[in-house]
Enzyme design. Structure first.
Site, mmCIF file in Angstrom:
data_model
loop_
_atom_site.group_PDB
_atom_site.id
_atom_site.type_symbol
_atom_site.label_atom_id
_atom_site.label_comp_id
_atom_site.label_asym_id
_atom_site.label_seq_id
_atom_site.Cartn_x
_atom_site.Cartn_y
_atom_site.Cartn_z
ATOM 1 N N GLY A 187 82.050 52.555 46.833
ATOM 2 C CA GLY A 187 81.623 53.483 45.724
ATOM 3 C C GLY A 187 81.623 54.844 45.899
ATOM 4 N N CYS A 188 80.454 55.492 45.683
ATOM 5 C CA CYS A 188 80.339 56.975 45.701
ATOM 6 C C CYS A 188 80.556 57.412 47.196
ATOM 7 C CB CYS A 188 78.832 57.564 45.181
ATOM 8 S SG CYS A 188 78.414 59.110 45.483
ATOM 9 N N PHE A 189 81.327 58.144 47.511
ATOM 10 C CA PHE A 189 81.385 58.303 49.012
ATOM 11 C C PHE A 189 80.419 59.167 49.881
ATOM 12 C CE2 PHE A 189 85.401 61.368 48.232
ATOM 13 C CZ PHE A 189 84.577 62.262 47.500
ATOM 14 N N TYR A 225 70.711 62.420 42.252
ATOM 15 C CA TYR A 225 71.811 61.395 41.860
ATOM 16 C C TYR A 225 71.589 60.100 42.322
ATOM 17 C CZ TYR A 225 75.652 58.488 43.149
ATOM 18 O OH TYR A 225 76.534 57.319 43.249
#
Length: 198
Positions: free
Chosen positions: A40-42, A181
């Site tokens: 997913g989000c690195f 985030y």
């Protein structure tokens, strides 16, 4: 001192630095090995895996696609991924892969948490038969533990392109932005729902 010797002394370190910064260049550390995971989000994959004992370094980038020189704004076909340099004397590839799975929702075929779409799908990129066998073993264990099909793919390693400098060590360099985030994405809550008590 001869002119060509002086030039060699000046240019050799520059050439070495350029080579190590080249997209996809493998780490040149003795006694280490590498693994590549898309989770997913690195930013999150990097932040999570850096904390695993035995891990020496993690860099983020793009892999799995055919487009050359992908960027954050233009990496269609690639997955956001992390390349992990680790000490195999301290952690095996299998244990590292287990740690990776514990930081994702392996049952989601479309992305991770609030990050949905092709570039956020999960995968283990394997380099050779030994990594593949270990990754398949871990994926089968995860499926049994969760009692659900695992969507995380096991794919052959392809060229790894380093992401832009602003994305490297993002959580460390931008703790406030990263926490906002992470909380907004509901990452910890979702992970507990997937893995809690297992």
């Amino acid at each position: 001192m001869k002119t060509h010797s002086l030039a060699a002394m000046v240019l050799a370190p520059l050439a070495l630095a350029a080579a190590s910064a080249a997209p996809g260049a493998a780490p040149a550390q003795a006694g280490t090995a590498t693994a590549v995971f898309a989770g997913g989000c690195f930013w999150s994959t990097e932040n999570d895996l850096e904390k695993v004992p035995g891990v020496r370094d993690v860099v983020v980038g793009y892999t799995g696609g055919t487009k050359a020189n992908p960027t954050y704004r233009n990496h269609a076909g690639h997955l956001e991924a992390a390349r992990v340099t680790y000490d195999p004397a301290k952690i095996s590839y299998e244990k590292l892969t287990e740690a990776f799975f514990r930081h994702i929702d392996p049952t989601d075929p479309n992305g991770q948490f609030c990050d949905q779409g092709p570039s956020y799908r999960t995968a283990v990129f394997v380099d050779g038969a030994q990594q593949r066998a270990a990754a398949e073993k871990v994926r089968a264990q995860v499926a049994r533990t969760l009692g659900k099909p695992v969507a995380t793919e096991i794919r052959p390693a392809t060229k790894f392109w380093l992401a832009e400098a602003g994305h490297q060590d993002f959580a460390e360099k931008n703790p406030g932005r990263y926490q906002a985030y992470k909380i907004g994405c509901g990452r910890e809550r979702a992970l507990k729902a997937v893995w809690g008590g297992r």
